[in-house]
Design an enzyme around this catalytic site. Structure first.
Site, PDB file in Angstrom:
ATOM      1  N   LYS B 185      84.167  40.404  62.260  1.00  0.00           N
ATOM      2  CA  LYS B 185      83.029  41.057  61.607  1.00  0.00           C
ATOM      3  C   LYS B 185      83.416  42.515  61.388  1.00  0.00           C
ATOM      4  O   LYS B 185      84.225  43.081  62.136  1.00  0.00           O
ATOM      5  CB  LYS B 185      81.760  40.937  62.437  1.00  0.00           C
ATOM      6  CG  LYS B 185      81.692  41.680  63.748  1.00  0.00           C
ATOM      7  CD  LYS B 185      81.356  43.126  63.732  1.00  0.00           C
ATOM      8  CE  LYS B 185      80.114  43.482  62.974  1.00  0.00           C
ATOM      9  NZ  LYS B 185      79.888  44.984  63.069  1.00  0.00           N
ATOM     10  N   THR B 196      90.159  47.248  66.173  1.00  0.00           N
ATOM     11  CA  THR B 196      89.144  47.412  65.147  1.00  0.00           C
ATOM     12  C   THR B 196      87.996  46.436  65.277  1.00  0.00           C
ATOM     13  O   THR B 196      88.192  45.304  65.656  1.00  0.00           O
ATOM     14  CB  THR B 196      89.746  47.184  63.770  1.00  0.00           C
ATOM     15  OG1 THR B 196      88.713  47.407  62.822  1.00  0.00           O
ATOM     16  CG2 THR B 196      90.229  45.772  63.603  1.00  0.00           C
ATOM     17  N   GLU B 277      81.157  48.355  53.129  1.00  0.00           N
ATOM     18  CA  GLU B 277      79.794  48.638  52.681  1.00  0.00           C
ATOM     19  C   GLU B 277      79.787  49.151  51.239  1.00  0.00           C
ATOM     20  O   GLU B 277      80.384  50.181  50.942  1.00  0.00           O
ATOM     21  CB  GLU B 277      79.125  49.617  53.646  1.00  0.00           C
ATOM     22  CG  GLU B 277      78.777  48.919  54.971  1.00  0.00           C
ATOM     23  CD  GLU B 277      78.322  49.852  56.075  1.00  0.00           C
ATOM     24  OE1 GLU B 277      77.737  49.337  57.040  1.00  0.00           O
ATOM     25  OE2 GLU B 277      78.543  51.062  55.978  1.00  0.00           O
ATOM     26  N   SER B 405      66.141  52.086  59.801  1.00  0.00           N
ATOM     27  CA  SER B 405      64.723  51.752  59.642  1.00  0.00           C
ATOM     28  C   SER B 405      64.532  50.375  59.036  1.00  0.00           C
ATOM     29  O   SER B 405      65.465  49.654  58.804  1.00  0.00           O
ATOM     30  CB  SER B 405      64.042  52.828  58.797  1.00  0.00           C
ATOM     31  OG  SER B 405      64.830  53.164  57.694  1.00  0.00           O
TER      32      SER B 405
END
Lengths: 405, 405
Positions: B185, B196, B277, B405
């Site tokens: 992951k 890592t 990302e 959040s």
């Protein structure tokens, strides 16, 4: 192009003129249409001129040329000629030839020896500089030289900057006034190594070139070398300071002068961060309790350059875990269980864990401010440092994912 | 949460089961509702277990615990227990106690000594791990252990990952089959130092623990330590490899086994970058002609981590000037006039300037590909290296400006 940074000052400051220095600007059409893009500063004979330049291994032709000239004979006057829109970097022999032609043209027009002409170029890397467009403007530039044109000069050297950056200081030494004025450009590719961006500072103080050079190098380490926008170091960074001596006030070893010059440099360096590409927050990163100065800087820059810290700040998220991460990866000596972190007045973490007094609400409320202070105490020594950075936002991606087109 | 990465493989690979290893997953509700978040791997007695872990100075409790246990007695079996949703990092004494309770609970349920239980936690930093939610699942986990559940295991450990990552290899040594399977992951906070992210690799090969440990360390330097998403190094990185020996094939000093293990590790590391990302481009950064290995790596990582290079790639802009900038700032020995740059097959720059054969159209067309190769030859030596990275997009800002959040 983009909106003015929300962190911009309300106005450009009123920069006092420096006796012995005149400025002119022109719209040469180097790249940008409809705006000025060339700035000429003419400096009276006998000034001391010091410079600090990027240590990049791929520095631009103009930077290499300036480095050769610093410390030379300025008895017949000196000039600084800057263009925006093209960095004349990584342009091989053509780049060097462009610099030579510009300096020769200034020599011919202003009767200032080519050896006393300093050039800077800022903009896109790897494209040939259309230097004739610049030299074609020299008649117009020469005719319009004017001690008051500093704001125009500051505007002409902008690239992705959203506001011009100026700062000044008038001090008294033994009842005699000494004036310092300067301006800078810089917004992205900001992680100065030796010097930074384009910065020009002028003073009527009297000081020898070697003394001014030593002072400038020292103060650069405390100001421009302590800021970062995106961890990328420009090929063109240059800081030039000219002391005309016109005030007659000798500032050799003057602590007041050094302090005043530092204030001007700090002010300009902060304005560069406040105009960081896409910036919405100005962040002071303080590190205390480090084992030594090098470790303090490592931790401070690790926090200031971390994309995860910078995006958390953009999102007004008091995500102190990312500060912990940045401390951990820095390579500096740190002990998880001695680490303390503050967001402004709020103690966030201590003894390896969240502080009992801290509330997420207090942190979240603090993060809404435009100017933030993040302090980390490593608890393993007494060294400390402060650096300045901005947040990482969609604006940065917008500006840089399509800069050339 | 976010869409699946455009660089994701079409399917999760069919991972062959490893004799001596069983998996189970559960939805413990550590943080994420409606998905599995705990993974248990039970390993038969006598396996060799090697691990490589982050060198972060602020590493998590579970990492410190694993490091203590590597090289210990595995004669009664071993277990790996991983949760997502909470990193149990920077949680002080509470974090250490959580690890102790989880290991003791596995000992009680599976009769595997706590000294042979390796835990990992991944997710938000600085929040107390609700470990009872995990130990409450142990009955269910124990009852469902199954050699075939590797894809489920890979899914349970995901955080901001958009796809599960698996790789395997079956090789023959002296006519005998040996199998390697692994999963990983990782998506953000990816700039491995020592190891890592979370990576688990299993094999039925027979090898001593010290030999496996040495091999794993060596291969990590060539695989996981050569990738970066955002230059940020996690507090929780862990790579564990278990060799059960069930195949009966001794792979000590086997070059084929080392190659096969490297292939699996490289495949998993590339999948992590492809799930970086916000990533839309997978970029191979090759550096040749460096003075030494350290310089080659400095230049490669300087390019791979540069926000300006990564945003140019996102914008499909063949902005090779930013490669020049990244070489210049790296600190490695470089000579502007010996530098050559290629975008895939296109020679872009040579001898300190744009190559005469290069056209902007060719560069722009090449940059539209999803997988890019950027090669830089420094021309000052013979050392070389390759690292892998992704682009920097609005997606990265979206994910990280509001992660908590």
């Amino acid at each position: 192009m983009t909106q003015i940074s929300p962190l911009a000052p309300a106005n450009f400051p009123n920069l006092p003129a420096i006796d012995g220095v005149r400025f002119a600007t022109a719209a040469a059409g180097v790249k940008y249409p409809g705006r000025t893009d060339v700035m000429l500063a003419a400096i009276a004979p006998g000034a001391a001129i010091a410079g600090v330049f990027t240590r990049s291994a791929t520095r631009a032709a103009s930077v290499l040329d300036c480095q050769d000239k610093i410390g030379g004979d300025m008895s017949k006057g000196a000039a600084i000629l800057v263009n925006s829109g093209n960095a004349n970097a990584f342009t091989g022999a053509a780049g060097k030839a462009s610099v030579g032609r510009i300096c020769a043209a200034v020599d011919a027009r202003l009767n200032i020896p080519a050896e006393a002409v300093f050039t800077s170029s800022t903009g896109v890397i790897g494209e040939v500089l259309p230097d004739q467009r610049i030299t074609d403007c020299l008649d117009q530039l020469t005719a319009s030289l004017n001690p008051a044109a500093q704001e125009e000069a500051a505007r002409a050297i902008m690239t992705t900057d959203t506001f011009p950056k100026g700062a000044s200081k008038i001090l008294e030494i033994d009842g005699q006034p000494v004036t310092i004025s300067g301006f800078a450009k810089g917004s992205g590719m900001i992680a100065p190594d030796m010097a930074t961006m384009l910065v020009y500072i002028f003073t009527d103080a009297k000081i020898s070139q070697p003394d001014l050079q030593a002072l400038l190098g020292d103060l650069t380490d405390q100001t421009f070398n302590c800021i970062t926008v995106d961890s990328d170091t420009s090929t063109s960074d240059a800081l030039i300071c000219a002391a005309t001596g016109a005030s007659g006030v000798d500032v050799t070893d003057s602590r007041e002068f050094a302090e005043a010059l530092k204030e001007v440099m700090l002010d300009l360096s902060h304005q560069v961060v406040k105009d960081g590409e896409g910036a919405t927050k100005f962040v002071t990163v303080e590190v205390t309790g480090a084992k030594n100065d090098a470790d303090a800087r490592k931790v401070a820059m690790s926090i200031a350059n971390s994309p995860l810290v910078k995006t958390a700040i953009a999102g007004e998220d008091p995500n102190w875990g990312r500060i912990v991460m940045a401390v951990g990866k820095s390579g500096a000596e740190a002990d998880r269980d001695r680490l303390s972190i503050w967001f402004g007045p709020h103690l966030v973490a201590e003894n390896g864990w969240v502080a009992p007094s801290y509330t997420e609400e207090a942190g979240a409320s603090y993060m809404q401010q435009a100017e933030l202070i993040i302090r980390t105490d490593l608890g393993v020594g007494t060294a400390q440092t402060t650096v300045w950075t901005c947040d990482l936002t969609h604006g940065y991606i917008e500006i840089n994912a399509d800069y050339r087109s």
